[in-house]
Enzyme design. Structure first.
Site, PDB file in Angstrom:
ATOM      1  N   LYS A 115       0.712  -1.219  -0.115  1.00 45.52           N
ATOM      2  CA  LYS A 115       0.147   0.105  -0.091  1.00 45.52           C
ATOM      3  C   LYS A 115       0.804   1.303  -0.065  1.00 45.52           C
ATOM      4  O   LYS A 115       0.414   2.380  -0.359  1.00 45.52           O
ATOM      5  CB  LYS A 115      -1.031   0.056   1.143  1.00 45.52           C
ATOM      6  CG  LYS A 115      -2.114  -0.969   1.008  1.00 45.52           C
ATOM      7  CD  LYS A 115      -3.234  -0.541   2.027  1.00 45.52           C
ATOM      8  CE  LYS A 115      -4.448  -1.517   1.413  1.00 45.52           C
ATOM      9  NZ  LYS A 115      -5.624  -1.435   2.602  1.00 45.52           N
ATOM     10  N   LYS A 199      -5.138 -10.078  -6.567  1.00 45.78           N
ATOM     11  CA  LYS A 199      -6.374 -10.087  -6.086  1.00 45.78           C
ATOM     12  C   LYS A 199      -7.446  -9.110  -6.436  1.00 45.78           C
ATOM     13  O   LYS A 199      -7.012  -8.015  -6.754  1.00 45.78           O
ATOM     14  CB  LYS A 199      -6.368 -10.291  -4.634  1.00 45.78           C
ATOM     15  CG  LYS A 199      -6.015  -8.829  -3.971  1.00 45.78           C
ATOM     16  CD  LYS A 199      -6.102  -9.058  -2.368  1.00 45.78           C
ATOM     17  CE  LYS A 199      -5.990  -7.568  -1.618  1.00 45.78           C
ATOM     18  NZ  LYS A 199      -5.996  -7.397  -0.410  1.00 45.78           N
ATOM     19  N   LYS A 202     -10.877  -3.368  -4.007  1.00 44.92           N
ATOM     20  CA  LYS A 202     -11.526  -2.165  -3.946  1.00 44.92           C
ATOM     21  C   LYS A 202     -10.303  -1.136  -4.629  1.00 44.92           C
ATOM     22  O   LYS A 202     -10.972  -0.305  -5.153  1.00 44.92           O
ATOM     23  CB  LYS A 202     -12.241  -1.831  -2.766  1.00 44.92           C
ATOM     24  CG  LYS A 202     -11.514  -1.836  -1.706  1.00 44.92           C
ATOM     25  CD  LYS A 202     -12.103  -1.486  -0.364  1.00 44.92           C
ATOM     26  CE  LYS A 202     -11.707  -2.460   0.627  1.00 44.92           C
ATOM     27  NZ  LYS A 202     -12.900  -2.850   1.571  1.00 44.92           N
TER      28      LYS A 202
HETATM   29  P1  TYM Z   1     -11.044  -5.539   3.855  1.00 43.72           P
HETATM   30  O1  TYM Z   1     -12.019  -4.421   4.027  1.00 43.72           O
HETATM   31  O2  TYM Z   1      -9.884  -5.246   2.646  1.00 43.72           O
HETATM   32  O3  TYM Z   1     -11.567  -6.952   3.553  1.00 43.72           O
HETATM   33  C1  TYM Z   1     -12.625  -7.464   4.236  1.00 43.72           C
HETATM   34  C2  TYM Z   1     -12.801  -8.955   4.092  1.00 43.72           C
HETATM   35  O4  TYM Z   1     -12.702  -9.488   2.792  1.00 43.72           O
HETATM   36  C3  TYM Z   1     -11.750 -10.139   2.577  1.00 43.72           C
HETATM   37  N1  TYM Z   1     -11.265 -10.065   1.105  1.00 43.72           N
HETATM   38  C4  TYM Z   1     -11.040 -11.252  -0.031  1.00 43.72           C
HETATM   39  N2  TYM Z   1     -11.302 -12.456   0.371  1.00 43.72           N
HETATM   40  C5  TYM Z   1     -10.925 -13.040  -0.936  1.00 43.72           C
HETATM   41  N3  TYM Z   1     -10.575 -12.738  -2.168  1.00 43.72           N
HETATM   42  C6  TYM Z   1     -10.384 -11.312  -2.404  1.00 43.72           C
HETATM   43  N4  TYM Z   1     -10.134 -10.877  -3.329  1.00 43.72           N
HETATM   44  C7  TYM Z   1     -10.653 -10.404  -1.184  1.00 43.72           C
HETATM   45  N5  TYM Z   1     -10.489  -8.994  -1.103  1.00 43.72           N
HETATM   46  C8  TYM Z   1     -10.943  -8.922   0.552  1.00 43.72           C
HETATM   47  C9  TYM Z   1     -10.508  -9.710   3.260  1.00 43.72           C
HETATM   48  O5  TYM Z   1      -9.595 -10.712   3.569  1.00 43.72           O
HETATM   49  C10 TYM Z   1     -11.296  -9.420   4.760  1.00 43.72           C
HETATM   50  O6  TYM Z   1     -11.652 -10.691   5.325  1.00 43.72           O
HETATM   51  N6  TYM Z   1      -7.847  -5.161   7.697  1.00 43.72           N
HETATM   52  C11 TYM Z   1      -9.121  -5.768   7.336  1.00 43.72           C
HETATM   53  C12 TYM Z   1     -10.336  -5.008   8.035  1.00 43.72           C
HETATM   54  C13 TYM Z   1     -10.112  -5.409   9.489  1.00 43.72           C
HETATM   55  C14 TYM Z   1     -10.262  -6.717  10.129  1.00 43.72           C
HETATM   56  C15 TYM Z   1     -10.048  -6.362  11.621  1.00 43.72           C
HETATM   57  C16 TYM Z   1     -10.644  -7.935   9.621  1.00 43.72           C
HETATM   58  C17 TYM Z   1      -9.770  -4.324  10.510  1.00 43.72           C
HETATM   59  N7  TYM Z   1      -9.704  -5.130  11.567  1.00 43.72           N
HETATM   60  C18 TYM Z   1     -10.105  -7.467  12.527  1.00 43.72           C
HETATM   61  C19 TYM Z   1     -10.402  -8.900  10.694  1.00 43.72           C
HETATM   62  C20 TYM Z   1     -10.302  -8.713  11.934  1.00 43.72           C
HETATM   63  C21 TYM Z   1      -9.399  -5.100   5.742  1.00 43.72           C
HETATM   64  O7  TYM Z   1      -8.798  -4.440   5.311  1.00 43.72           O
HETATM   65  O8  TYM Z   1     -10.353  -6.043   5.009  1.00 43.72           O
END
Ligand code: TYM
Length: 336
Positions: A115, A199, A202
């Site tokens: 990032k 992957k 967004k």
């Molecule tokens: P975020 O908002 O990017 O994504 C939310 C969830 O979607 C999953 N994900 C995917 N899984 C499979 N293939 C993909 N292409 C894909 N894109 C996204 C992510 O793995 C996630 O489970 N840091 C985290 C948010 C967060 C969090 C936490 C998660 C903040 N605190 C505590 C778990 C526990 C994030 O940015 O996810």
């Protein structure tokens, strides 16, 4: 403190709208888990500040993502749903944990490297310490399981390391080292529709790389029609997809939608080309996303109800979080 037998905690950043990667990688598994055990799900709006967001947009992004989760099947009567910023204990515990986490540990986080790109010196400190806030998110509730996509695995492993070091340093038994709970098959990592090696995300500038919950049936069909593939027919064995990442991704999406193995899906399409497979995939996607999109539109129409759900979720989350934070202050010697 008593240890919950099983408690699920996970979050999603309220930016960019829900896409198919989120749905298959995490949200649909959250929906299944809420039937079996206590679950807390939150909109990670503090994490969203690590990238540029319009202050005026943040609140509506939170509501929009809450509506998308409910439309996808998260039931606020079963799961605790809230905005991270409404529970101040997340930020407070994050500070204590920043004093436990080591710089060397954060230096290994691949997401920060991705990032921040070439401009590491210019990245915010928040982007760098982002995984420590994430550790606080789960340790605060003494979560046992954290359902996430593959891309978050490293962050959950860091949360484990922080939990173990904290309890070791202070000779306490406060935290439960959480398990990352990652879906099988390709759902764990849904790839871009334009490049099977990166992957679905967004942050990709091209809308054609991903499918959103808000896409119309026609947009879904068009994105699948234009998805990158190859001219070869489909093999009868999954090993035949190993050097064909785009084909593997589309087959994986179909398998996740039908809750079957890739092998079983290949049983239906072996020997056929994408001319046959793509329309079937588009149809399966429309069948899943269409009803979710209609529910999302209804939920959007009542922002006051969304706020009510989030307020009551935050009240419950604060109740669960307060004893852990109080104990953490006590353990480090700051009695309040
Ligand atoms: P975020 O908002 O990017 O994504 C939310 C969830 O979607 C999953 N994900 C995917 N899984 C499979 N293939 C993909 N292409 C894909 N894109 C996204 C992510 O793995 C996630 O489970 N840091 C985290 C948010 C967060 C969090 C936490 C998660 C903040 N605190 C505590 C778990 C526990 C994030 O940015 O996810």
């Amino acid at each position: 403190m008593s240890r919950p037998a099983m408690r699920v905690v996970s979050g999603i950043q309220p930016t960019g709208g829900l896409h198919l990667g989120n749905l298959l990688g995490a949200i649909l598994r959250w929906v299944r888990m809420q039937e079996k055990t206590e679950c807390l799900f939150f909109l990670a709006d503090l994490h969203a500040l690590t990238i540029d967001v319009e202050p005026g947009q943040l609140q509506s992004n939170v509501r929009e993502m809450a509506a998308a989760l409910i439309a996808s099947g998260i039931d606020p009567a079963k799961s605790t749903l809230f905005a991270q910023s409404a529970v101040s204990q997340h930020a407070e515990l994050a500070w204590l944990l920043q004093c436990t986490a080591r710089v060397g540990w954060l230096n290994r986080m691949t997401q920060f490297k991705d990032k921040s790109g070439k401009n590491k010196e210019g990245a915010s400190v928040g982007l760098y310490t982002y995984p420590v806030l994430q550790a606080a998110d789960v340790l605060l509730y003494r979560a046992t399981h954290v359902p996430v996509g593959e891309d978050q695995k490293q962050h959950i492993e860091l949360a484990r390391d922080i939990a173990l070091k904290f309890d070791n340093d202070y000779d306490s038994e406060l935290f439960i080292p959480p398990e990352p709970y990652i879906g099988g098959g390709t759902a764990a990592r849904v790839m871009s529709l334009r490049d099977g090696k990166s992957k679905m995300s967004k942050s990709d500038p091209s809308e054609m790389t991903r499918i959103h919950l808000t896409d119309s049936d026609d947009e879904i069909a068009q994105k699948i029609r234009k998805a990158k593939t190859d001219p070869e027919p489909l093999p009868d064995d999954p090993a035949g997809l190993d050097a064909r990442p785009e084909a593997k991704n589309l087959l994986g999406i179909m398998a996740a939608l039908q809750d079957r193995s890739i092998e079983a899906v290949l049983g239906d399409y072996a020997g056929q080309g994408f001319g046959q497979f793509k329309p079937a995939l588009a149809e399966a996607l429309v069948a899943m996303i269409g009803p979710l999109r209609s529910r999302l539109e209804q939920l959007r129409a009542d922002p006051a109800e969304l706020d009510r759900i989030l307020d009551s979720g935050a009240a419950r989350a604060r109740e669960l979080a307060a004893p852990t934070l109080a104990e953490a202050y006590k353990v480090v010697g700051l009695t309040r």
